[in-house]
Design a protein around this motif. Structure first.
Motif, PDB file in Angstrom:
ATOM      1  N   SER A   1      -4.408   4.812  -4.160  1.00  0.00           N
ATOM      2  CA  SER A   1      -4.800   3.578  -4.859  1.00  0.00           C
ATOM      3  C   SER A   1      -4.080   3.438  -6.190  1.00  0.00           C
ATOM      4  CB  SER A   1      -6.318   3.561  -5.095  1.00  0.00           C
ATOM      5  OG  SER A   1      -7.009   3.559  -3.873  1.00  0.00           O
ATOM      6  N   ALA A   2      -3.957   4.558  -6.913  1.00  0.00           N
ATOM      7  CA  ALA A   2      -3.278   4.523  -8.211  1.00  0.00           C
ATOM      8  C   ALA A   2      -1.793   4.190  -8.049  1.00  0.00           C
ATOM      9  CB  ALA A   2      -3.444   5.868  -8.921  1.00  0.00           C
TER      10      ALA A   2
ATOM     11  N   PRO B   1       8.583  -5.667  -5.307  1.00  0.00           N
ATOM     12  CA  PRO B   1       8.867  -4.312  -4.797  1.00  0.00           C
ATOM     13  C   PRO B   1       9.028  -4.314  -3.276  1.00  0.00           C
ATOM     14  CG  PRO B   1       6.532  -4.549  -5.201  1.00  0.00           C
ATOM     15  CD  PRO B   1       7.147  -5.868  -5.585  1.00  0.00           C
ATOM     16  N   ALA B   2      10.195  -4.719  -2.792  1.00  0.00           N
ATOM     17  CA  ALA B   2      10.364  -4.967  -1.352  1.00  0.00           C
ATOM     18  C   ALA B   2      10.661  -3.706  -0.541  1.00  0.00           C
ATOM     19  CB  ALA B   2      11.478  -5.988  -1.133  1.00  0.00           C
ATOM     20  N   PHE B   3      11.385  -2.740  -1.139  1.00  0.00           N
ATOM     21  CA  PHE B   3      11.815  -1.549  -0.387  1.00  0.00           C
ATOM     22  C   PHE B   3      11.281  -0.286  -1.055  1.00  0.00           C
ATOM     23  CE2 PHE B   3      14.729  -4.606   1.332  1.00  0.00           C
ATOM     24  CZ  PHE B   3      14.967  -4.168   2.622  1.00  0.00           C
ATOM     25  N   ILE B   4      10.485   0.472  -0.302  1.00  0.00           N
ATOM     26  CA  ILE B   4       9.896   1.716  -0.807  1.00  0.00           C
ATOM     27  C   ILE B   4      10.370   2.873   0.071  1.00  0.00           C
ATOM     28  CG2 ILE B   4       7.753   2.973  -1.243  1.00  0.00           C
ATOM     29  CD1 ILE B   4       6.342   0.288  -1.592  1.00  0.00           C
ATOM     30  N   LEU B   5      10.914   3.904  -0.567  1.00  0.00           N
ATOM     31  CA  LEU B   5      11.376   5.102   0.139  1.00  0.00           C
ATOM     32  C   LEU B   5      10.465   6.270  -0.225  1.00  0.00           C
ATOM     33  CD1 LEU B   5      13.543   6.716   1.777  1.00  0.00           C
ATOM     34  CD2 LEU B   5      14.756   7.052  -0.402  1.00  0.00           C
TER      35      LEU B   5
ATOM     36  N   THR C   1      -1.458  -1.394   1.512  1.00  0.00           N
ATOM     37  CA  THR C   1      -2.256  -1.898   0.390  1.00  0.00           C
ATOM     38  C   THR C   1      -1.457  -2.880  -0.458  1.00  0.00           C
ATOM     39  OG1 THR C   1      -3.552   0.140   0.295  1.00  0.00           O
ATOM     40  CG2 THR C   1      -3.565  -1.238  -1.669  1.00  0.00           C
ATOM     41  N   VAL C   2      -0.228  -2.490  -0.813  1.00  0.00           N
ATOM     42  CA  VAL C   2       0.621  -3.346  -1.664  1.00  0.00           C
ATOM     43  C   VAL C   2       0.932  -4.656  -0.956  1.00  0.00           C
ATOM     44  CG1 VAL C   2       2.876  -3.552  -2.783  1.00  0.00           C
ATOM     45  CG2 VAL C   2       1.614  -1.398  -2.923  1.00  0.00           C
ATOM     46  N   SER C   3       1.300  -4.573   0.318  1.00  0.00           N
ATOM     47  CA  SER C   3       1.648  -5.765   1.089  1.00  0.00           C
ATOM     48  C   SER C   3       0.467  -6.724   1.198  1.00  0.00           C
ATOM     49  CB  SER C   3       2.124  -5.348   2.484  1.00  0.00           C
ATOM     50  OG  SER C   3       2.472  -6.470   3.249  1.00  0.00           O
ATOM     51  N   ALA C   4      -0.729  -6.193   1.477  1.00  0.00           N
ATOM     52  CA  ALA C   4      -1.925  -7.039   1.613  1.00  0.00           C
ATOM     53  C   ALA C   4      -2.289  -7.693   0.289  1.00  0.00           C
ATOM     54  CB  ALA C   4      -3.090  -6.204   2.132  1.00  0.00           C
ATOM     55  N   ASP C   5      -2.204  -6.939  -0.796  1.00  0.00           N
ATOM     56  CA  ASP C   5      -2.618  -7.468  -2.100  1.00  0.00           C
ATOM     57  C   ASP C   5      -1.621  -8.471  -2.672  1.00  0.00           C
ATOM     58  OD1 ASP C   5      -4.812  -5.905  -1.827  1.00  0.00           O
ATOM     59  OD2 ASP C   5      -4.316  -4.457  -3.401  1.00  0.00           O
ATOM     60  N   LEU C   6      -0.335  -8.245  -2.422  1.00  0.00           N
ATOM     61  CA  LEU C   6       0.683  -9.168  -2.944  1.00  0.00           C
ATOM     62  C   LEU C   6       0.969 -10.330  -1.997  1.00  0.00           C
ATOM     63  CD1 LEU C   6       3.411  -6.801  -4.507  1.00  0.00           C
ATOM     64  CD2 LEU C   6       1.523  -7.981  -5.650  1.00  0.00           C
TER      65      LEU C   6
END
Length: 290
Positions: A85-86, A97-101, A117-122
């Motif tokens: 979550s943090a 923030p489209a690409f996360i490795l 989480t990031v995708s749903a919230d943004l």
């Protein structure tokens, strides 16, 4: 549609991020079967959907049992939920923030949880790419999380073009800072998670007789991070979680702490009906030095 076809479709949408680990040339998806470079070096999508991009097989101590235990603890036991979550909150505050490795992603639970989480919230799609040197870990990731990119690959020579990632995650895993700097966009972030003093202290007290080993110091690791990146912030996440017997067994199977520990030394701990375990972590956030 099979996992192989799904994964090939998914990867074909951003094949330009890849480069051949053998000759460094560009790559493309061929007939929804393989990732092929300009010089015809070919890496097939497995039936589970991952791609093995190692030039030779590497044996690791990380086997199926460890990854099954890790997934049980993370996905079912929510062991690292405050950490996920943090990290998701940190990423949501970044611009597009489209690409996360995720480097050293293991069986993929951290990356999957954070990306979702990031995708749903943004309300924006996030492309999550996980790499690990362990084929067993990547196989488990591909079986359980089909909407991410999973690669067996070497951190020392990652199969991506320069400056492709907005976020590089490195969670309780070895680092390769030269590669991180090469792959990170100029305005991107590296998020590294290291153990703090009390991490799994209840288990450490069982495993180690020497008091100096029962606590954990990450000072050298933090200093090395500061040498390579401009430190934006650092935060400590500390909490306790109550585990019942199946999750106690999963914890013991998951952590390398117990690898060299005789079974009889762990017996009393494994026989507990429940145990309160301390999770104590430090989150380092850095960016490239201009």
């Amino acid at each position: 549609m099979t996992n192989r076809i799904k994964s090939a479709h998914h990867v074909s949408g951003f094949e330009s991020i890849f480069k051949c680990p053998i000759c460094d040339s560009s790559m493309s998806v061929y007939e929804l079967q393989s990732l092929v470079c300009a010089n015809n070096h070919t890496y097939d999508f497995s039936k589970q959907g991952y791609i093995n991009m190692l030039s030779h097989s590497i044996k690791t101590k990380y086997g199926n049992d460890l990854f099954e235990a890790r997934r049980k603890l993370i996905a079912e036991g929510h062991f690292f939920e405050p950490l996920s979550s943090a990290i998701a909150q940190i990423i949501k505050e970044q611009k597009n923030p489209a690409f996360i490795l995720d480097t050293g992603c293991g069986e993929g639970s951290h990356l999957s949880s954070i990306c979702d989480t990031v995708s749903a919230d943004l309300g924006n799609p996030i492309t999550g790419v996980g790499i690990d040197i362990s084929k067993e870990g990547i196989l488990a990731a591909a079986k359980n999380y089909t909407n991410k990119v999973w690669l067996v690959a070497d951190l020392a020579k990652m199969p991506f073009q320069d400056e492709q990632f907005d976020i590089i995650l490195n969670i309780l895993s070895p680092s390769n800072y030269a590669e991180f700097k090469r792959l990170l966009k100029d305005d991107g972030l590296v998020i590294k998670v290291v153990p703090q003093t009390d991490y799994l202290k209840e288990l450490r007290e069982v495993v180690y007789d020497e008091p100096e080993k029962q606590a954990y110091s990450n000072a050298d690791t933090v200093d090395l991070f500061k040498e390579n990146f401009q430190m934006i912030s650092t935060s400590r996440i500390r909490y306790t979680i109550d585990l019942d017997k199946p999750f106690i067994h999963a914890l013991v199977r998951m952590t390398p702490l117990t690898w060299a520990t005789p079974e009889e030394k762990l017996k009393d701990f494994l026989d507990k009906d429940s145990a309160e375990i301390t999770v104590d972590l430090e989150v380092l956030i850095g960016k490239k030095v201009n």
